[in-house]
Design a protein around this motif. Structure first.
Motif, PDB file in Angstrom:
ATOM      1  N   LYS A 313       0.875  -1.174   0.000  1.00  0.00           N
ATOM      2  CA  LYS A 313       0.000   0.000   0.000  1.00  0.00           C
ATOM      3  C   LYS A 313       0.914   1.226   0.000  1.00  0.00           C
ATOM      4  CE  LYS A 313      -3.961  -2.121   2.379  1.00  0.00           C
ATOM      5  NZ  LYS A 313      -3.484  -3.479   2.707  1.00  0.00           N
ATOM      6  N   ASN A 314       1.209   1.712  -1.187  1.00  0.00           N
ATOM      7  CA  ASN A 314       2.338   2.641  -1.342  1.00  0.00           C
ATOM      8  C   ASN A 314       1.948   4.094  -1.571  1.00  0.00           C
ATOM      9  OD1 ASN A 314       1.315   2.052  -3.918  1.00  0.00           O
ATOM     10  ND2 ASN A 314       3.304   2.349  -4.907  1.00  0.00           N
ATOM     11  N   ALA A 315       0.666   4.411  -1.556  1.00  0.00           N
ATOM     12  CA  ALA A 315       0.249   5.806  -1.718  1.00  0.00           C
ATOM     13  C   ALA A 315      -1.064   6.014  -0.978  1.00  0.00           C
ATOM     14  CB  ALA A 315       0.092   6.156  -3.194  1.00  0.00           C
ATOM     15  N   VAL A 316      -1.183   7.126  -0.266  1.00  0.00           N
ATOM     16  CA  VAL A 316      -2.337   7.370   0.603  1.00  0.00           C
ATOM     17  C   VAL A 316      -2.857   8.786   0.396  1.00  0.00           C
ATOM     18  CG1 VAL A 316      -3.225   7.269   2.959  1.00  0.00           C
ATOM     19  CG2 VAL A 316      -1.247   5.893   2.327  1.00  0.00           C
ATOM     20  N   LEU A 317      -4.162   8.917   0.351  1.00  0.00           N
ATOM     21  CA  LEU A 317      -4.837  10.215   0.319  1.00  0.00           C
ATOM     22  C   LEU A 317      -5.678  10.356   1.560  1.00  0.00           C
ATOM     23  CD1 LEU A 317      -6.147  12.813  -0.885  1.00  0.00           C
ATOM     24  CD2 LEU A 317      -7.688  11.287  -2.162  1.00  0.00           C
ATOM     25  N   ILE A 318      -5.542  11.484   2.237  1.00  0.00           N
ATOM     26  CA  ILE A 318      -6.408  11.798   3.372  1.00  0.00           C
ATOM     27  C   ILE A 318      -6.870  13.237   3.240  1.00  0.00           C
ATOM     28  CG2 ILE A 318      -4.436  12.393   4.864  1.00  0.00           C
ATOM     29  CD1 ILE A 318      -6.160  11.357   7.253  1.00  0.00           C
ATOM     30  N   GLY A 319      -8.115  13.475   3.601  1.00  0.00           N
ATOM     31  CA  GLY A 319      -8.651  14.825   3.581  1.00  0.00           C
ATOM     32  C   GLY A 319     -10.071  14.926   3.084  1.00  0.00           C
ATOM     33  N   PRO A 320     -10.419  14.334   1.924  1.00  0.00           N
ATOM     34  CA  PRO A 320     -11.789  14.466   1.446  1.00  0.00           C
ATOM     35  C   PRO A 320     -12.808  13.858   2.401  1.00  0.00           C
ATOM     36  CG  PRO A 320     -10.325  13.779  -0.335  1.00  0.00           C
ATOM     37  CD  PRO A 320      -9.537  13.691   0.942  1.00  0.00           C
ATOM     38  N   GLY A 321     -13.655  14.703   2.962  1.00  0.00           N
ATOM     39  CA  GLY A 321     -14.679  14.236   3.893  1.00  0.00           C
ATOM     40  C   GLY A 321     -14.166  13.779   5.236  1.00  0.00           C
ATOM     41  N   SER A 322     -12.888  14.069   5.549  1.00  0.00           N
ATOM     42  CA  SER A 322     -12.306  13.561   6.802  1.00  0.00           C
ATOM     43  C   SER A 322     -12.795  14.300   8.031  1.00  0.00           C
ATOM     44  CB  SER A 322     -10.775  13.664   6.741  1.00  0.00           C
ATOM     45  OG  SER A 322     -10.252  12.818   5.752  1.00  0.00           O
ATOM     46  N   GLY A 323     -13.216  15.553   7.851  1.00  0.00           N
ATOM     47  CA  GLY A 323     -13.590  16.381   8.992  1.00  0.00           C
ATOM     48  C   GLY A 323     -12.395  17.154   9.523  1.00  0.00           C
ATOM     49  N   VAL A 324     -12.646  18.380   9.930  1.00  0.00           N
ATOM     50  CA  VAL A 324     -11.575  19.219  10.498  1.00  0.00           C
ATOM     51  C   VAL A 324     -11.520  18.944  11.995  1.00  0.00           C
ATOM     52  CG1 VAL A 324     -10.771  21.578  10.866  1.00  0.00           C
ATOM     53  CG2 VAL A 324     -11.930  20.970   8.722  1.00  0.00           C
ATOM     54  N   SER A 325     -10.478  18.240  12.440  1.00  0.00           N
ATOM     55  CA  SER A 325     -10.443  17.818  13.839  1.00  0.00           C
ATOM     56  C   SER A 325      -9.046  17.375  14.234  1.00  0.00           C
ATOM     57  CB  SER A 325     -11.411  16.646  14.047  1.00  0.00           C
ATOM     58  OG  SER A 325     -10.937  15.492  13.360  1.00  0.00           O
ATOM     59  N   SER A 326      -8.872  17.184  15.521  1.00  0.00           N
ATOM     60  CA  SER A 326      -7.612  16.629  16.021  1.00  0.00           C
ATOM     61  C   SER A 326      -7.436  15.188  15.578  1.00  0.00           C
ATOM     62  CB  SER A 326      -7.570  16.727  17.549  1.00  0.00           C
ATOM     63  OG  SER A 326      -8.647  15.998  18.121  1.00  0.00           O
ATOM     64  N   PHE A 327      -8.561  14.487  15.344  1.00  0.00           N
ATOM     65  CA  PHE A 327      -8.474  13.101  14.884  1.00  0.00           C
ATOM     66  C   PHE A 327      -7.873  13.040  13.477  1.00  0.00           C
ATOM     67  CE2 PHE A 327     -12.167  13.202  17.808  1.00  0.00           C
ATOM     68  CZ  PHE A 327     -11.689  12.330  18.777  1.00  0.00           C
ATOM     69  N   THR A 328      -8.327  13.932  12.604  1.00  0.00           N
ATOM     70  CA  THR A 328      -7.760  13.983  11.248  1.00  0.00           C
ATOM     71  C   THR A 328      -6.294  14.362  11.305  1.00  0.00           C
ATOM     72  OG1 THR A 328      -9.895  14.530  10.257  1.00  0.00           O
ATOM     73  CG2 THR A 328      -7.925  15.135   9.014  1.00  0.00           C
ATOM     74  N   ARG A 329      -5.971  15.279  12.207  1.00  0.00           N
ATOM     75  CA  ARG A 329      -4.565  15.690  12.352  1.00  0.00           C
ATOM     76  C   ARG A 329      -3.707  14.502  12.790  1.00  0.00           C
ATOM     77  NH1 ARG A 329      -5.749  20.034  14.929  1.00  0.00           N
ATOM     78  NH2 ARG A 329      -5.292  19.354  17.065  1.00  0.00           N
ATOM     79  N   ALA A 330      -4.184  13.744  13.761  1.00  0.00           N
ATOM     80  CA  ALA A 330      -3.414  12.591  14.251  1.00  0.00           C
ATOM     81  C   ALA A 330      -3.269  11.532  13.165  1.00  0.00           C
ATOM     82  CB  ALA A 330      -4.091  12.001  15.486  1.00  0.00           C
ATOM     83  N   ARG A 331      -4.334  11.303  12.392  1.00  0.00           N
ATOM     84  CA  ARG A 331      -4.261  10.309  11.321  1.00  0.00           C
ATOM     85  C   ARG A 331      -3.279  10.740  10.237  1.00  0.00           C
ATOM     86  NH1 ARG A 331     -10.882   9.415  11.101  1.00  0.00           N
ATOM     87  NH2 ARG A 331     -11.012   8.346  13.126  1.00  0.00           N
ATOM     88  N   THR A 332      -3.275  12.037   9.943  1.00  0.00           N
ATOM     89  CA  THR A 332      -2.343  12.555   8.935  1.00  0.00           C
ATOM     90  C   THR A 332      -0.908  12.364   9.386  1.00  0.00           C
ATOM     91  OG1 THR A 332      -3.979  14.186   8.202  1.00  0.00           O
ATOM     92  CG2 THR A 332      -1.671  14.606   7.632  1.00  0.00           C
TER      93      THR A 332
END
Length: 501
Positions: A313-332
């Motif tokens: 699994k060599n490429a990842v996209l995060i952000g679309p529909g993720s929500g603006v939050s500390s959880f999204t920040r931690a996942r990023t």
């Protein structure tokens, strides 16, 4: 409309001056370059319009010298030409003075009403290096050009446009045709300059090809000529595992559509496998909509870390529909600790608006990381609030953002600009206004993700994704919605392969 360009390089005004100097040092007199430039404009006019009463407006510099050549050549072809000069004929110097001496007609003073009876107007007043607003009679003639049905042809750039940034210097001329020389300039492609140029033609005037290496430009027109050597064309011995495994992180149960749009885009754009990484609460809704795209559950940042331990699994996209939050920040941040290529879009960007250095530090910890940021202007402003303006315009803003973040930055818009941390810039000019529709940016992020999954370096991956996005929308026309974009890629890719072949 942009006619075929002679190469992807874009030259700033200073770089064009150096290219001219290179040609002169190599043995081509400046007067010959001016003659070739004037001939290119005269040819372009005669190719598009029949003989008609023409007003040629000349300025006090070399662009005015081009105007004298154009007036002479059109007159020799039987065109009724009236020439108007801003300034004194006796004060012309250098090549412009030589060109003026070859003009056998009358030279009239530029006046507010000099174009009233013209059936075609040639704007040869001010060049691409103008740094002050148009004023006086020139400003009045520029304003009149916006209201006129008479064709206006601009030499190099419409007078009043900054050749480096595309910025208006007051109200510039509005051209139906702009003829520039050797290479286009950034201002021809950047807004609002691109809107003022009309049809853009780039004409050769005898400057040697070696001038490109001499000037070492760092700005480029985004298109196949720029990135084809890196494009992941299909191979007869290829298989789905050799084309990468892209992962798109889904949001919660009420915000899953954006991730699926991106995933569909990634699959159509060439990723061999695509997985939507889904929180438990979103599994059912995602499962109801996915077929060829796989689905895998994760639980928070630790869950993403575990999922991406599979190096396939060599490429990842995060952000679309993720929500603006500390959880999204931690996942990023968890994703940025892996070896995967990363696209950060939408909510993944805004989640760092109060802590941008936290994100940049995570990227910069691994030099050479393949990371692409895809902000629109609002997101860019939240992450880089001090980069609202720059002396070098939009390219300067994006260059600084890429250097600061350590990522390739894609500042989206009608004139999307892409930069890497080393300062290379690509300006995109094929995006139609139909792309201003919900979900379009999610699909773009998926297109870029697919290129990273296939091993394309981040800068070229971003350039390819942006160009494919624009081409797909152009193929569809009015009525476009985001769901249409991935389905248009087969025709675009077939045309691309045919063009290269």
């Amino acid at each position: 409309m942009i006619s075929d360009l002679p190469g992807p390089e874009l030259l700033t005004t200073d770089e064009m001056y150096r290219a001219d100097a290179f040609a002169i040092a190599a043995g081509t007199p400046g007067r010959d370059l001016m003659e070739a430039a004037g001939a290119a404009v005269a040819d372009a006019i005669c190719d598009r319009w029949d003989v008609r009463a023409t007003a040629v407006l000349c300025g006090p510099g070399n662009k005015g010298g081009d105007g004298f050549v154009i007036a002479r050549l059109l007159g020799e072809r039987g065109w009724p030409v009236t020439l108007y000069l801003l300034g004194d004929l006796e004060k012309l110097t250098g090549d412009a003075a030589l060109a003026a001496s070859d003009w056998q007609g009358q030279t009239h003073a530029l006046s507010e009403h000099c174009t009233d009876r013209a059936q075609l107007v040639v704007d040869a007043l001010f060049g691409a290096g103008l740094t002050r607003p148009l004023e006086g009679v020139a400003a009045k003639l520029a304003a009149a050009s916006h209201l006129s049905d008479v064709p206006h042809i601009s030499v190099d750039v419409p007078s009043g446009i900054d050749g480096n940034t595309g910025a208006d210097r007051g109200q510039p001329f509005a051209a139906d045709l702009t003829v520039t020389f050797h290479r286009a300039k950034p201002g021809h492609l950047l807004m609002p300059g691109r809107l003022r140029c009309g049809e853009l033609v780039v004409a050769p005037i005898g400057i040697p090809k070696g001038s490109i290496a001499h000037t070492s430009p760092k700005a480029f027109h985004n298109g196949p000529d720029l990135w084809v050597p890196q494009f992941p064309f299909l191979r007869n011995d290829g298989h789905k595992y050799s084309r990468g495994h892209a992962v798109v992180v889904s949001g919660d149960a009420t915000s899953t559509g954006a991730a699926r749009l991106a995933a569909r885009g990634a699959l159509r754009a060439g990723a061999g496998l695509v997985t939507v990484a889904s929180p438990e609460e979103s599994l059912a809704v995602n499962a109801a909509h996915l077929t060829a795209i796989m689905l895998e559950e994760f639980d928070g940042a630790p869950g993403l870390t575990a999922m991406l331990a599979d190096k396939r699994k060599n490429a990842v996209l995060i952000g679309p529909g993720s929500g603006v939050s500390s959880f999204t920040r931690a996942r990023t941040l968890a994703i940025l600790k892996t070896d995967a290529g990363v696209v950060l879009d939408a909510d993944a960007l805004t989640s760092f608006q109060e802590f941008p250095d936290m994100c940049w530090s995570a990227i910069l910890k691994t030099p050479g990381r393949q990371v692409v940021l895809t902000p629109h202007e609002g997101e860019f402003g939240r992450l880089f609030p001090d980069l609202g303006e720059h002396p070098d315009g939009k390219p300067g803003r994006v260059r600084e953002a890429a250097k600061r973040s350590g990522a390739v930055v894609v500042l989206k818009g009608p004139d999307t600009v892409i930069s890497d941390p080393q300062g290379r810039v690509a300006i995109n000019a094929n995006a139609p206004p139909t792309l201003a529709t919900a979900g379009s940016g999610d699909v773009l992020a998926g297109f870029v993700l697919a290129q990273l999954a296939q091993g394309v370096p981040a800068f070229e991956a971003a350039c390819i994704g942006v160009w494919l996005h624009g081409e797909a929308a152009t193929h569809f026309g009015p009525g476009l919605i985001a769901e249409d974009l991935p389905e248009l890629l087969p025709d675009v890719l077939e045309e691309l392969e045919g063009h290269i072949g």
